[in-house]
Design a protein around this motif. Structure first.
Motif, PDB file in Angstrom:
ATOM      1  N   ASN A   1      41.791  13.666   7.048  1.00  0.00           N
ATOM      2  CA  ASN A   1      41.384  14.914   8.086  1.00  0.00           C
ATOM      3  C   ASN A   1      40.651  15.449   7.540  1.00  0.00           C
ATOM      4  OD1 ASN A   1      43.431  12.659   9.506  1.00  0.00           O
ATOM      5  ND2 ASN A   1      45.444  14.382   9.149  1.00  0.00           N
ATOM      6  N   GLY A   2      39.229  15.880   8.837  1.00  0.00           N
ATOM      7  CA  GLY A   2      38.566  17.121   8.501  1.00  0.00           C
ATOM      8  C   GLY A   2      38.865  17.839   9.095  1.00  0.00           C
TER       9      GLY A   2
ATOM     10  N   ILE B   1      39.321  19.202   4.138  1.00  0.00           N
ATOM     11  CA  ILE B   1      39.918  18.242   3.994  1.00  0.00           C
ATOM     12  C   ILE B   1      41.166  17.983   3.206  1.00  0.00           C
ATOM     13  CG2 ILE B   1      38.958  15.669   3.152  1.00  0.00           C
ATOM     14  CD1 ILE B   1      37.369  16.237   5.201  1.00  0.00           C
ATOM     15  N   ALA B   2      42.473  17.345   4.501  1.00  0.00           N
ATOM     16  CA  ALA B   2      43.330  17.049   4.172  1.00  0.00           C
ATOM     17  C   ALA B   2      43.259  16.002   4.337  1.00  0.00           C
ATOM     18  CB  ALA B   2      44.224  17.608   4.763  1.00  0.00           C
ATOM     19  N   ILE B   3      43.794  14.753   2.514  1.00  0.00           N
ATOM     20  CA  ILE B   3      44.363  13.560   2.291  1.00  0.00           C
ATOM     21  C   ILE B   3      45.680  13.345   1.805  1.00  0.00           C
ATOM     22  CG2 ILE B   3      43.244  11.476   0.935  1.00  0.00           C
ATOM     23  CD1 ILE B   3      40.946  13.384  -0.476  1.00  0.00           C
ATOM     24  N   SER B   4      46.388  12.563   2.796  1.00  0.00           N
ATOM     25  CA  SER B   4      47.602  11.537   2.317  1.00  0.00           C
ATOM     26  C   SER B   4      47.111  10.487   2.252  1.00  0.00           C
ATOM     27  CB  SER B   4      48.066  12.114   4.236  1.00  0.00           C
ATOM     28  OG  SER B   4      47.922  13.234   4.582  1.00  0.00           O
TER      29      SER B   4
ATOM     30  N   SER C   1      34.653  15.136  12.048  1.00  0.00           N
ATOM     31  CA  SER C   1      34.790  13.290  11.839  1.00  0.00           C
ATOM     32  C   SER C   1      34.331  13.059  10.944  1.00  0.00           C
ATOM     33  CB  SER C   1      34.534  13.301  13.073  1.00  0.00           C
ATOM     34  OG  SER C   1      35.333  12.871  13.878  1.00  0.00           O
ATOM     35  N   ALA C   2      32.941  13.787  10.742  1.00  0.00           N
ATOM     36  CA  ALA C   2      31.583  13.465  10.079  1.00  0.00           C
ATOM     37  C   ALA C   2      32.001  13.560   8.395  1.00  0.00           C
ATOM     38  CB  ALA C   2      30.674  14.047  10.115  1.00  0.00           C
ATOM     39  N   ARG C   3      32.518  14.445   8.607  1.00  0.00           N
ATOM     40  CA  ARG C   3      33.486  14.883   6.924  1.00  0.00           C
ATOM     41  C   ARG C   3      34.362  13.373   6.196  1.00  0.00           C
ATOM     42  NH1 ARG C   3      33.158  21.946   6.609  1.00  0.00           N
ATOM     43  NH2 ARG C   3      30.719  22.067   6.534  1.00  0.00           N
ATOM     44  N   ALA C   4      35.096  14.144   7.281  1.00  0.00           N
ATOM     45  CA  ALA C   4      36.868  13.081   6.647  1.00  0.00           C
ATOM     46  C   ALA C   4      35.666  11.636   6.149  1.00  0.00           C
ATOM     47  CB  ALA C   4      37.485  12.511   7.880  1.00  0.00           C
TER      48      ALA C   4
ATOM     49  N   VAL D   1      40.001  10.747  10.663  1.00  0.00           N
ATOM     50  CA  VAL D   1      40.251  11.770  11.495  1.00  0.00           C
ATOM     51  C   VAL D   1      39.943  12.721  11.280  1.00  0.00           C
ATOM     52  CG1 VAL D   1      41.947  12.760  12.724  1.00  0.00           C
ATOM     53  CG2 VAL D   1      42.554  10.182  11.846  1.00  0.00           C
ATOM     54  N   GLY D   2      38.691  13.293  13.001  1.00  0.00           N
ATOM     55  CA  GLY D   2      38.341  14.296  13.279  1.00  0.00           C
ATOM     56  C   GLY D   2      39.033  15.403  13.368  1.00  0.00           C
ATOM     57  N   LEU D   3      39.792  16.551  13.185  1.00  0.00           N
ATOM     58  CA  LEU D   3      40.705  17.432  13.912  1.00  0.00           C
ATOM     59  C   LEU D   3      39.831  18.798  14.613  1.00  0.00           C
ATOM     60  CD1 LEU D   3      43.622  16.460  11.969  1.00  0.00           C
ATOM     61  CD2 LEU D   3      43.018  15.889  14.368  1.00  0.00           C
ATOM     62  N   ALA D   4      39.059  18.856  14.332  1.00  0.00           N
ATOM     63  CA  ALA D   4      38.454  19.662  14.094  1.00  0.00           C
ATOM     64  C   ALA D   4      39.045  21.447  14.355  1.00  0.00           C
ATOM     65  CB  ALA D   4      37.976  19.992  16.015  1.00  0.00           C
ATOM     66  N   ASP D   5      39.378  21.798  15.129  1.00  0.00           N
ATOM     67  CA  ASP D   5      39.871  23.836  14.793  1.00  0.00           C
ATOM     68  C   ASP D   5      41.709  23.848  15.456  1.00  0.00           C
ATOM     69  OD1 ASP D   5      38.879  25.868  16.661  1.00  0.00           O
ATOM     70  OD2 ASP D   5      38.775  23.945  17.378  1.00  0.00           O
ATOM     71  N   ASN D   6      41.692  22.765  15.544  1.00  0.00           N
ATOM     72  CA  ASN D   6      43.024  22.249  16.202  1.00  0.00           C
ATOM     73  C   ASN D   6      44.006  22.804  15.746  1.00  0.00           C
ATOM     74  OD1 ASN D   6      42.229  21.884  19.335  1.00  0.00           O
ATOM     75  ND2 ASN D   6      40.810  19.855  17.712  1.00  0.00           N
TER      76      ASN D   6
END
Length: 255
Positions: free
Chosen positions: A170-171, A237-240, A191-194, A214-219
């Motif tokens: 998740n980005g 970047i969150a890697i689950s 999204s591009a970073r993820a 998944v790109g989550l912007a600033d949400n």
């Protein structure tokens, strides 16, 4: 001379009480039949209830006589429940082993960055989450992984390439809007970073079927975006790495 007709004498019936008595006995019999029907107990359920109570108070030890009283249906249901509990216990054991191993491996590979608080490893309800500050991986406003970070991410990918657990990347960005030809908004940037991280993982041998970007912007900020340091913390970047039987689909992170 006319004969006077003798008056007919009526005899009193002394056995009329038998009719009332018979009616009473019939009603009484019906009453007890109804009462018995209401109070009848389901023998099977009663035995299961008795078995459970005995097991609870005796610490799970059952006498041979108690078990012998159970019906085949009761024993079958008990066997099904035992198998289900055994499967759940085995699944939990595998999950615990998975979390322990992966957490240990990530802490070893990312030790220096963890000490500098640029990386964190935590356990979630779905598995393990590796959070990497965006400044470690990308230049400001860019989605191409910096050369200095390629080696560390490659080590992480090699750790994850050997199993079959699903991985979600998740980005996240801060709340400052971006308007460039390449990234019209933070949605495209995150999204591009993820996707960049996912591509690197694939190049290092991680199966593409296991990966989701998944790109989550600033949400989903970690902290309110009120200071430069807070915004820097939210860019990440969150890697689950999902534990066995965890759902895979971009389930959104908790706010």
């Amino acid at each position: 001379m006319a004969l006077r007709r003798r008056k007919r004498q009526d005899h009193e019936n002394h056995e009329r009480w038998l009719i009332s008595y018979a009616d009473f006995i019939t009603l009484l019999f019906a009453f007890f039949v109804v009462m018995y029907g209401i109070s009848s107990v389901n023998e099977g359920k009663f035995k299961v209830f008795s078995y459970s109570l005995s097991e609870a108070f005796n610490g799970g030890v059952q006498s041979a006589g108690t078990v012998a009283q159970l019906t085949q249906e009761d024993l079958f249901l008990r066997s099904v429940a035992d198998r289900r509990n055994a499967r759940q216990a085995e699944a939990q054991r595998k999950r615990d082993e998975f979390v322990k191993k992966v957490t240990s491996d990530l802490n070893r590979v990312m030790g220096a960055l963890i000490k500098s608080q640029q990386v964190s490893v935590s356990q979630t309800s779905r598995g393990i989450e590796l959070e990497i500050n965006a400044s470690v991986l990308f230049e400001t406003g860019q989605a191409e992984i910096q050369t200095a970070a390629l080696g560390v991410l490659a080590e992480v990918a090699k750790l994850l390439a050997g199993d079959d657990h699903s991985i979600e990347v998740n980005g996240h960005t801060d709340d400052i809007p971006i308007h460039t030809a390449q990234f019209p908004s933070n949605w495209e940037l995150s999204s591009a970073r993820a996707s960049s991280v996912v591509r690197l993982f694939i190049e290092q041998g991680v199966s593409s079927r296991r990966l989701t970007a998944v790109g989550l912007a600033d949400n989903f900020p970690l902290v309110p975006n009120i200071t430069p340091d807070a915004r820097a913390k939210n860019r990440r970047i969150a890697i689950s790495i999902l534990a066995p039987q965890a759902e895979r689909t971009g389930a959104l992170p908790a706010q």
